[in-house]
Write an enzyme that holds these catalytic residues in place. Sequence first.
Site, PDB file in Angstrom:
ATOM      1  N   SER A 193       0.869  -1.177   0.000  1.00 45.37           N
ATOM      2  CA  SER A 193       0.000   0.000   0.000  1.00 45.37           C
ATOM      3  C   SER A 193       0.897   1.215   0.000  1.00 45.37           C
ATOM      4  O   SER A 193       2.057   1.157   0.424  1.00 45.37           O
ATOM      5  CB  SER A 193      -0.882   0.001   1.253  1.00 45.37           C
ATOM      6  OG  SER A 193      -1.524   1.249   1.424  1.00 45.37           O
ATOM      7  N   TYR A 208      -1.813  -1.177  10.600  1.00 42.79           N
ATOM      8  CA  TYR A 208      -1.942  -1.446   9.163  1.00 42.79           C
ATOM      9  C   TYR A 208      -0.756  -0.865   8.401  1.00 42.79           C
ATOM     10  O   TYR A 208      -0.146  -1.546   7.570  1.00 42.79           O
ATOM     11  CB  TYR A 208      -3.243  -0.843   8.633  1.00 42.79           C
ATOM     12  CG  TYR A 208      -3.389  -0.968   7.126  1.00 42.79           C
ATOM     13  CD1 TYR A 208      -3.838  -2.158   6.551  1.00 42.79           C
ATOM     14  CD2 TYR A 208      -3.075   0.089   6.275  1.00 42.79           C
ATOM     15  CE1 TYR A 208      -3.969  -2.290   5.180  1.00 42.79           C
ATOM     16  CE2 TYR A 208      -3.199  -0.027   4.908  1.00 42.79           C
ATOM     17  CZ  TYR A 208      -3.648  -1.223   4.352  1.00 42.79           C
ATOM     18  OH  TYR A 208      -3.762  -1.348   2.988  1.00 42.79           O
ATOM     19  N   LYS A 212       2.065  -3.056   6.170  1.00 42.02           N
ATOM     20  CA  LYS A 212       2.367  -2.884   4.753  1.00 42.02           C
ATOM     21  C   LYS A 212       3.832  -2.506   4.528  1.00 42.02           C
ATOM     22  O   LYS A 212       4.429  -2.871   3.512  1.00 42.02           O
ATOM     23  CB  LYS A 212       1.424  -1.850   4.146  1.00 42.02           C
ATOM     24  CG  LYS A 212      -0.023  -2.331   4.071  1.00 42.02           C
ATOM     25  CD  LYS A 212      -0.138  -3.639   3.307  1.00 42.02           C
ATOM     26  CE  LYS A 212      -1.568  -4.110   3.138  1.00 42.02           C
ATOM     27  NZ  LYS A 212      -1.661  -5.381   2.379  1.00 42.02           N
TER      28      LYS A 212
END
Length: 304
Positions: A193, A208, A212
Amino acid sequence: MATLRVLARVALPSTTRGRFGAAVGVPGRLLSTTTAGAKPLPMFSMEGKVCLVTGAARGLGYEFCRAFVSSGCTSLAVLDLVEADARASAEELKTYAKEFNGDTELNAVGIECDVSSEVSVQNAFADTLKTFGRVDAVVASAGIVHNHSAFDYPVDRLKRLYDINVHGAFFTAREAAKAMIPQGGGAVVLIASMSANIVNVPQLQTPYNASKAAVKHMASSLAVEWAKQGVRVNVLSPGYMQTKLLKTVLSHDTELKKTWESLTPMGRLGNPEDLAGAIVYLCSDASKFMTGSEIRVDGGYCSV
């Protein structure tokens, strides 16, 4: 001076006619509207390649499957947590293949796979190899996101997120390499991402973002480890993509959508199909001397 010919492939309505002749097809189909003789580079073709995508029943994973089918793939393993969902999406992709090219007979199988479980990933790859005999391109697309402050983040959700986003990517890449090395190589793409490179605002999602970033560096490390054995490992990092789920979320929070658009230099959110060219490039022979690299498709978000 030689004339440069460019192949234009655009989504057109079924009744549209190209400038140089008829261009008839279904809505959303990629159609050629160039002079006779102009052809895409064959190295971008996925013809003859067996592709496997995790998290493929919906969202970006499903769009990656469509991109492969559009580029000539006729052997596809659709992996997702719920077997019924994976099988349903596999059937939808077969229909799409026939609409896109009536001569295409897509062999797509839906396979249950919980990427957080090493055994489940191993079983899914075993089923794929039993069906197709090999696997040439693998995309680790399964992933989840939660929005909580660091102080309030539930521990069970924290562990689940890392099990899927990080451990799941590792299990998928490792099984892919085990299958690819004996056959002479293949392409693995880990979906990270733009959050691997920046801190998203205004939402709070530290775990998160960190997951990533881990996936991004994991790809670089595996790329070096397997480079001489023919397995290429690269990263595709999307920005804000308007999947069906995100559209639903933003329909109830128009201010958040405006904020994200204002922070993106191109002034809009991405569409899932904006990733099609990048995923095909990374999985095809067009990128055969590329490994350990990242492609960001984020409308310029990480550049400011």
